[in-house]
Write an enzyme that holds these catalytic residues in place. Structure first.
Site, mmCIF file in Angstrom:
data_model
loop_
_atom_site.group_PDB
_atom_site.id
_atom_site.type_symbol
_atom_site.label_atom_id
_atom_site.label_comp_id
_atom_site.label_asym_id
_atom_site.label_seq_id
_atom_site.Cartn_x
_atom_site.Cartn_y
_atom_site.Cartn_z
ATOM 1 N N ASP A 1 -65.247 -40.060 83.416
ATOM 2 C CA ASP A 1 -63.865 -39.600 83.290
ATOM 3 C C ASP A 1 -62.871 -40.658 83.766
ATOM 4 O O ASP A 1 -61.680 -40.395 83.845
ATOM 5 C CB ASP A 1 -63.631 -38.238 83.982
ATOM 6 C CG ASP A 1 -63.861 -38.277 85.474
ATOM 7 O OD1 ASP A 1 -64.223 -39.338 86.008
ATOM 8 O OD2 ASP A 1 -63.674 -37.215 86.113
ATOM 9 N N SER B 1 -69.336 -37.823 90.336
ATOM 10 C CA SER B 1 -68.511 -38.880 89.774
ATOM 11 C C SER B 1 -69.001 -40.284 90.154
ATOM 12 O O SER B 1 -70.117 -40.653 89.832
ATOM 13 C CB SER B 1 -67.070 -38.636 90.240
ATOM 14 O OG SER B 1 -66.192 -39.532 89.671
ATOM 15 N N ARG C 1 -57.488 -43.625 104.021
ATOM 16 C CA ARG C 1 -57.295 -44.802 103.168
ATOM 17 C C ARG C 1 -55.945 -45.448 103.443
ATOM 18 O O ARG C 1 -54.923 -44.754 103.554
ATOM 19 C CB ARG C 1 -57.348 -44.417 101.695
ATOM 20 C CG ARG C 1 -58.643 -43.765 101.281
ATOM 21 C CD ARG C 1 -58.893 -43.925 99.791
ATOM 22 N NE ARG C 1 -59.944 -43.029 99.341
ATOM 23 C CZ ARG C 1 -61.241 -43.197 99.588
ATOM 24 N NH1 ARG C 1 -61.651 -44.247 100.285
ATOM 25 N NH2 ARG C 1 -62.139 -42.324 99.150
ATOM 26 N N ASN D 1 -56.761 -45.714 89.431
ATOM 27 C CA ASN D 1 -58.221 -45.850 89.370
ATOM 28 C C ASN D 1 -58.794 -45.601 87.968
ATOM 29 O O ASN D 1 -60.004 -45.674 87.776
ATOM 30 C CB ASN D 1 -58.883 -44.924 90.393
ATOM 31 C CG ASN D 1 -58.604 -43.445 90.131
ATOM 32 O OD1 ASN D 1 -58.355 -43.040 88.998
ATOM 33 N ND2 ASN D 1 -58.665 -42.637 91.171
ATOM 34 N N ARG E 1 -53.232 -42.181 103.797
ATOM 35 C CA ARG E 1 -53.541 -40.764 103.551
ATOM 36 C C ARG E 1 -55.025 -40.511 103.799
ATOM 37 O O ARG E 1 -55.839 -41.443 103.710
ATOM 38 C CB ARG E 1 -53.185 -40.348 102.109
ATOM 39 C CG ARG E 1 -53.931 -41.117 101.055
ATOM 40 C CD ARG E 1 -53.637 -40.599 99.655
ATOM 41 N NE ARG E 1 -54.500 -39.481 99.303
ATOM 42 C CZ ARG E 1 -55.750 -39.606 98.858
ATOM 43 N NH1 ARG E 1 -56.314 -40.801 98.723
ATOM 44 N NH2 ARG E 1 -56.456 -38.549 98.536
ATOM 45 N N GLU F 1 -54.005 -42.207 86.965
ATOM 46 C CA GLU F 1 -54.121 -42.754 88.306
ATOM 47 C C GLU F 1 -54.515 -44.216 88.139
ATOM 48 O O GLU F 1 -55.159 -44.585 87.156
ATOM 49 C CB GLU F 1 -55.202 -42.008 89.091
ATOM 50 C CG GLU F 1 -54.798 -40.591 89.426
ATOM 51 C CD GLU F 1 -55.792 -39.904 90.358
ATOM 52 O OE1 GLU F 1 -55.407 -39.549 91.459
ATOM 53 O OE2 GLU F 1 -56.959 -39.728 89.953
ATOM 54 N N SER G 1 -58.572 -39.278 102.812
ATOM 55 C CA SER G 1 -59.305 -39.125 101.556
ATOM 56 C C SER G 1 -59.639 -37.657 101.340
ATOM 57 O O SER G 1 -59.892 -36.918 102.291
ATOM 58 C CB SER G 1 -60.592 -39.947 101.616
ATOM 59 O OG SER G 1 -61.506 -39.464 100.663
ATOM 60 N N GLY G 2 -59.652 -37.244 100.082
ATOM 61 C CA GLY G 2 -60.064 -35.885 99.769
ATOM 62 C C GLY G 2 -61.539 -35.824 99.399
ATOM 63 O O GLY G 2 -62.079 -34.747 99.188
HETATM 64 C C1 16G Z 1 -61.179 -37.465 92.988
HETATM 65 C C2 16G Z 1 -60.124 -37.117 91.993
HETATM 66 C C3 16G Z 1 -59.360 -38.338 91.588
HETATM 67 C C4 16G Z 1 -58.776 -38.990 92.807
HETATM 68 C C5 16G Z 1 -59.844 -39.256 93.825
HETATM 69 C C6 16G Z 1 -59.212 -39.677 95.121
HETATM 70 C C7 16G Z 1 -60.243 -35.435 90.287
HETATM 71 C C8 16G Z 1 -61.001 -34.924 89.107
HETATM 72 N N1 16G Z 1 -60.721 -36.533 90.810
HETATM 73 O O1 16G Z 1 -62.129 -38.311 92.429
HETATM 74 O O2 16G Z 1 -58.344 -37.943 90.738
HETATM 75 O O3 16G Z 1 -58.162 -40.202 92.489
HETATM 76 O O4 16G Z 1 -60.553 -38.061 94.080
HETATM 77 O O5 16G Z 1 -60.197 -39.842 96.065
HETATM 78 O O6 16G Z 1 -59.261 -34.847 90.710
HETATM 79 P P1 16G Z 1 -59.849 -39.915 97.578
HETATM 80 O O7 16G Z 1 -59.101 -38.655 97.944
HETATM 81 O O8 16G Z 1 -61.141 -40.067 98.250
HETATM 82 O O9 16G Z 1 -58.971 -41.115 97.751
HETATM 83 MG MG MG Z 2 -65.360 -39.382 87.713
#
Ligand code: 16G
Ligand code: MG
Length: 594
Positions: free
Chosen positions: A333, A114, A558, A426, A549, A424, A551-552
């Site tokens: 996306d 991404s 963040r 973003n 939270r 979102e 980050s995922g």
């Molecule tokens: C990923 C997610 C997006 C989310 C972002 C948060 C998908 C396809 N993409 O890019 O939706 O806003 O993670 O990132 O689910 P973070 O957890 O690092 O803040």
């Molecule tokens: Mg993307």
């Protein structure tokens, strides 16, 4: 780029799997000014039974690096591309098992990271209707990725097979695609090794945006049913969007050209192709940041994430007052719009603004079409600007739900509405129409010419908007269609509400997994006591709001803050960031106010 399908005759006989045929004109033709990054592959027929022996033999070439723990996160596995070889192999195996579990339905595999820098890459799985992989299978993907050796790999596979009562002799079909990252081809090879070793058929969908892959998966799985989503080819995708767009804007005056920053990613060639299909007499775009062959250019100082996070123009942008501009992210996306005001101020129209615009337009159309049994709802996350939520609830009077970050959470919540608008902040989002809403829209008969027109437009919208996942190309056409209808400038769109100033700060901590949240990530449960300290800080600021939270997608925490003024917002954001750093194991440099 040619499509390739590997399929044995007996497999083909067991379940009809229609490989992509090359339509005419060839949608994979290289565009004249874009170098072909990946040479066309050869078609090889490989079919064998699913045996652990074959898998173990192939796996020897893709050993798991020691001392790394992998997690299938918000959007799959994502990290430095150099660490992904074993992951790709194992994701291939999971995809095959998932397909077998679902009687040979096509499972999608998208290779992308991404908006991450070019040296990263990632992989995520797409379920049969084009939605994200079911969450219970994320756990299987994680455990398979972490199996330390071949014995553990086999044991984990056996456990997944037993727990899900999978008949490994069932057919399986995989559709995969990749973005423009230079690491793509090597990772594709690892993925293919697994799929071939597991004796599965597969189709290489080639260089695609993430949403195109989601579209392809849904089309293949619904082909020939009442629920058929479209032609499972790239040109089928362009035609579906183009036909709908042309219909919606048919008798309207077209807008000025739109500058589109494609993050030097896959969105650039794909947008060019889409515009070619729609016709330059209908829509005009100036594509910028389309250097997909240039090393290090992807997402560098450009793209939706850069613009949204920094709330500024990409450096070198020639956008000036009166221009309309938008940015995609690296896999197309996400979408944000922006303009420069007459006083030179940069103005961002992010996912929240797109949600507001779409909800308003669809509600008006539903009313005009006389199908007001259809109820619209909006889904946001904690990152939604406070004033956007106020606008939606107080002005549009539309129900709003707040869910955790990540498309899968928003998507599932949006499915609960007749028409679920989810975005979102973003810029990732789409609009979902329930089966009942679709039925109502398809069968509605107008009693007046105005109603008939509104019904036709609603119908076209259901084709224009990608129903599988947020899609920058489709969302851009949605926004352009609405603005064309209203003959609005970006400034007019922006009048709906004024964003509260907001700020995101990243804090690196020793262990981000100790951060546990509740209430759609708006409050911390752990580390104990931290939320009370944050609340005490927030209380000092007018219209203050802040949450923390993990980050995922990155090894960091963040901090989000908003308040009545820019100065208060920045101060709040950094005071919370300092608190997190000091009380929850910050490492490296303490967050510094800039
Ligand atoms: C990923 C997610 C997006 C989310 C972002 C948060 C998908 C396809 N993409 O890019 O939706 O806003 O993670 O990132 O689910 P973070 O957890 O690092 O803040
Ligand atoms: Mg993307």
């Amino acid at each position: 780029m040619s499509d390739i399908t590997h399929q044995s005759p007996e497999m083909a006989a067991r379940r009809p799997f229609t490989p992509f045929t090359k339509p005419s004109p060839d949608p994979f033709r290289p565009l004249p000014h874009i170098p072909l990054l990946y040479p066309p592959s050869r078609t090889i027929q490989i079919m064998s039974a699913f045996t652990f022996e074959n898998i173990v033999t192939a796996s020897a070439l893709h050993p798991k690096p020691q001392n790394i723990q992998f997690t299938y996160g918000t959007a799959g596995f994502r990290m430095k591309a150099s660490l992904l070889d074993s992951i790709m192999f194992r994701v291939g195996l999971i995809a095959v098992l998932r397909s077998k579990k679902l009687d040979g339905s096509v499972i999608g595999v998208m290779i992308t990271a991404s908006h991450n820098p070019e040296e990263d890459n990632g992989v995520k799985l797409v379920d049969p209707r084009g939605e994200m992989l079911e969450q219970s299978w994320e756990v299987y993907a994680t455990s398979l990725a972490n199996a330390p050796n071949d014995d553990a790999l086999v044991e984990t596979l056996e456990r997944i097979i037993a727990q899900n009562k999978i008949d490994v002799n069932k057919p399986s079909n995989i559709l995969y695609a990749y973005d423009t990252r230079p690491s793509g081809p090597a990772l594709v090879a690892s993925l293919e090794d697994a799929i071939k070793a597991a004796g599965s058929s597969y189709t290489n969908f080639g260089l695609k945006t993430t949403p195109q892959l989601h579209y392809g998966v849904r089309c293949l799985n619904t082909q020939g049913t009442n629920d058929a989503y479209g032609e499972p080819t790239e040109i089928g995708y362009y035609n579906k969007l183009a036909t709908a767009f042309r219909q919606i804007v048919s008798d309207k005056q077209r807008l000025s050209p739109l500058y589109v920053d494609c993050a030097n990613g896959v969105g650039a060639p794909k947008l060019r192709e889409l515009i070619e299909v729609i016709g330059e007499d209908i829509i005009s775009v100036n594509i910028v940041n389309d250097k997909i062959g240039v090393e290090g250019a992807l997402n560098h100082n450009c793209g939706a994430d850069y613009v949204k996070t920094g709330q500024r123009l990409p450096p070198g942008s020639t956008v000036t007052s009166g221009d309309r501009a938008a940015s995609f992210d690296g896999d197309a996306d996400r979408l944000v719009y922006y303009y420069v005001d007459t006083d030179g101020t940069f103005r961002l129209l992010d996912g929240d603004k797109i949600a507001g615009l779409s909800a308003m337009f669809i509600m008006d159309l539903v009313q005009a079409a006389g199908v007001d049994s259809i109820k619209v709802g909006v889904v946001q996350t904690a990152y939604a600007n406070g004033n956007s939520t106020t606008y939606l609830t107080k002005v549009l009077k539309v129900p709003v739900s707040c869910v955790s970050t990540g498309v899968k959470h928003l998507h599932h919540e949006a499915e609960k509405y007749d028409v679920g608008v989810y975005f979102e902040a973003n810029g990732h989002g789409t609009v979902l129409f329930s089966a009942e809403a679709l039925q109502t829209i398809r069968t509605a008969k107008g009693r007046t010419p105005a109603q008939t027109t509104a019904i036709a437009q609603l119908r076209a919208l259901t084709d224009l908007i990608n129903q599988t996942v947020g899609d920058a190309l489709s969302d851009m056409l949605l926004v352009e269609a609405i603005l064309t209808h209203r003959q609005w400038s970006l400034k007019e769109w922006d009048q709906a509400y004024t964003d509260l100033p907001n700020r995101l700060v990243k804090v690196v901590v020793a262990n981000r997994h100790i951060f546990k949240t509740t209430n759609a990530e708006r409050q911390l449960v752990e580390p104990a006591g931290l939320q009370a300290d944050i609340d005490a800080l927030v209380a000092k600021y007018t219209s203050g709001r802040s949450f923390v939270r993990a980050s995922g997608t990155e090894d960091a925490v963040r901090v989000y803050a908003e308040a009545a003024t820019r100065a208060e917002t920045d101060e709040l954001a950094f005071r919370v960031a300092e608190l997190v750093f000091d009380k929850a194991g910050g490492v490296g440099t303490r967050p510094a106010r800039v």
